[in-house]
Design a protein around this motif. Structure first.
Motif, PDB file in Angstrom:
ATOM      1  N   ILE A  99      52.666 -34.349  49.322  1.00 43.40           N
ATOM      2  CA  ILE A  99      51.307 -33.807  49.260  1.00 43.40           C
ATOM      3  C   ILE A  99      51.340 -32.344  49.670  1.00 43.40           C
ATOM      4  N   HIS A 100      50.991 -31.475  48.729  1.00 46.78           N
ATOM      5  CA  HIS A 100      50.889 -30.039  48.984  1.00 46.78           C
ATOM      6  C   HIS A 100      49.451 -29.720  49.395  1.00 46.78           C
ATOM      7  N   PRO A 150      52.554 -27.246  58.765  1.00 48.17           N
ATOM      8  CA  PRO A 150      52.105 -26.067  58.015  1.00 48.17           C
ATOM      9  C   PRO A 150      53.291 -25.241  57.530  1.00 48.17           C
ATOM     10  N   TYR A 151      53.078 -24.521  56.445  1.00 48.75           N
ATOM     11  CA  TYR A 151      54.070 -23.546  56.015  1.00 48.75           C
ATOM     12  C   TYR A 151      54.131 -22.429  57.054  1.00 48.75           C
ATOM     13  N   ASN A 152      55.289 -21.799  57.160  1.00 44.77           N
ATOM     14  CA  ASN A 152      55.441 -20.730  58.153  1.00 44.77           C
ATOM     15  C   ASN A 152      54.501 -19.557  57.898  1.00 44.77           C
ATOM     16  N   ASN A 153      54.112 -19.363  56.640  1.00 40.44           N
ATOM     17  CA  ASN A 153      53.182 -18.264  56.341  1.00 40.44           C
ATOM     18  C   ASN A 153      51.717 -18.667  56.547  1.00 40.44           C
ATOM     19  N   PHE A 169      52.518 -29.202  54.093  1.00 37.87           N
ATOM     20  CA  PHE A 169      53.218 -30.166  53.244  1.00 37.87           C
ATOM     21  C   PHE A 169      53.337 -31.480  53.987  1.00 37.87           C
ATOM     22  N   ILE A 170      53.225 -32.592  53.242  1.00 36.88           N
ATOM     23  CA  ILE A 170      53.327 -33.926  53.817  1.00 36.88           C
ATOM     24  C   ILE A 170      54.326 -34.721  52.985  1.00 36.88           C
TER      25      ILE A 170
END
Length: 229
Positions: free
Chosen positions: A4-5, A40-43, A48-49
């Motif tokens: 999952i995005h 969470p994405y680093n940015n 993402f799951i």
């Protein structure tokens, strides 16, 4: 497995207002062993799951995620089947290391309903318990060929009724009986037959469990209906 995005569509200060509720929602699925990793994405543009949910389960997850309710993020489902992975990752996402016949029998009886959710939860607490369930209960006992599988499930329902305090197991095996073609009236007849041996209170409790299952599937409690679709 389902990936999952999560894409944030509002500023981070708005997203962070719902972060705690989002984490609590995730935790519910971790406890059921349906999500393996998330973050969470680093940015900080989304997250993402990684899960072993079905498509329907993943859609239900999204529909109830606080980020979705608050409209601070959009979600994209990705149905993914890895063709190569490390041994540890394979064990994490794939239960096919269990005997194939036992796993196939389990899936035919309990796949995608209360039985699978129960075994996933128990596996998260004790993988050894899951090993015993597949290797012994399904591999050695339920796979014995003499009795028809539906008769076995009806007998298990009767035995769980006799034991009492087995509501989760009863839910799983009632679902399995329906999967095998049982009608509601067949299950009711088994319970009525048990009254002289087991007594009215325990049978009454299982009838209430049966009523809850029917309501959850159909939104009404007419136990005289012929079958569940």
């Amino acid at each position: 497995m389902i990936l999952i995005h999560v894409q944030y569509i509002k500023p981070l200060n708005e997203v962070d207002q719902y972060r705690k509720a989002h984490i609590l929602h995730l935790e519910h699925y971790y406890q059921q062993n349906l999500i393996h990793a998330s973050g969470p994405y680093n940015n900080r543009e989304g997250g993402f799951i990684i899960s072993n949910m079905s498509i329907d389960e993943a859609q239900s997850y999204i529909d109830n995620d606080p980020y979705h309710f608050a409209q601070v993020a959009t979600f994209k489902l990705i149905d993914f089947s890895p063709t190569k992975s490390s041994e540890l990752f394979t064990l994490l996402i794939d239960k096919d290391h269990f005997p194939k016949e036992a796993k196939a029998l389990f899936n035919s009886l309990h796949g995608q309903h209360a039985g699978e959710r129960l075994i996933n939860t128990l596996s998260n607490i004790s993988p050894e318990f899951t090993d015993l369930t597949f290797n012994f209960a399904f591999g050695e006992i339920l796979s014995r060929p003499l009795l028809p599988m539906l008769l076995k499930e009806l007998l298990i329902i009767a035995m769980c009724t006799m034991l009492g305090d087995t509501q989760k197991q009863l839910h799983s095996h009632i679902d399995a009986a329906y999967n095998l073609g049982a009608t509601t009236q067949m299950i009711v007849e088994v319970l009525l037959l048990a009254i002289p041996i087991i007594g009215f209170p325990r049978v009454a409790n299982v009838l209430l469990t049966l009523k809850e299952i029917i309501e959850s599937k159909h939104g009404h409690s007419d136990i005289a209906m012929n079958h569940l679709e």
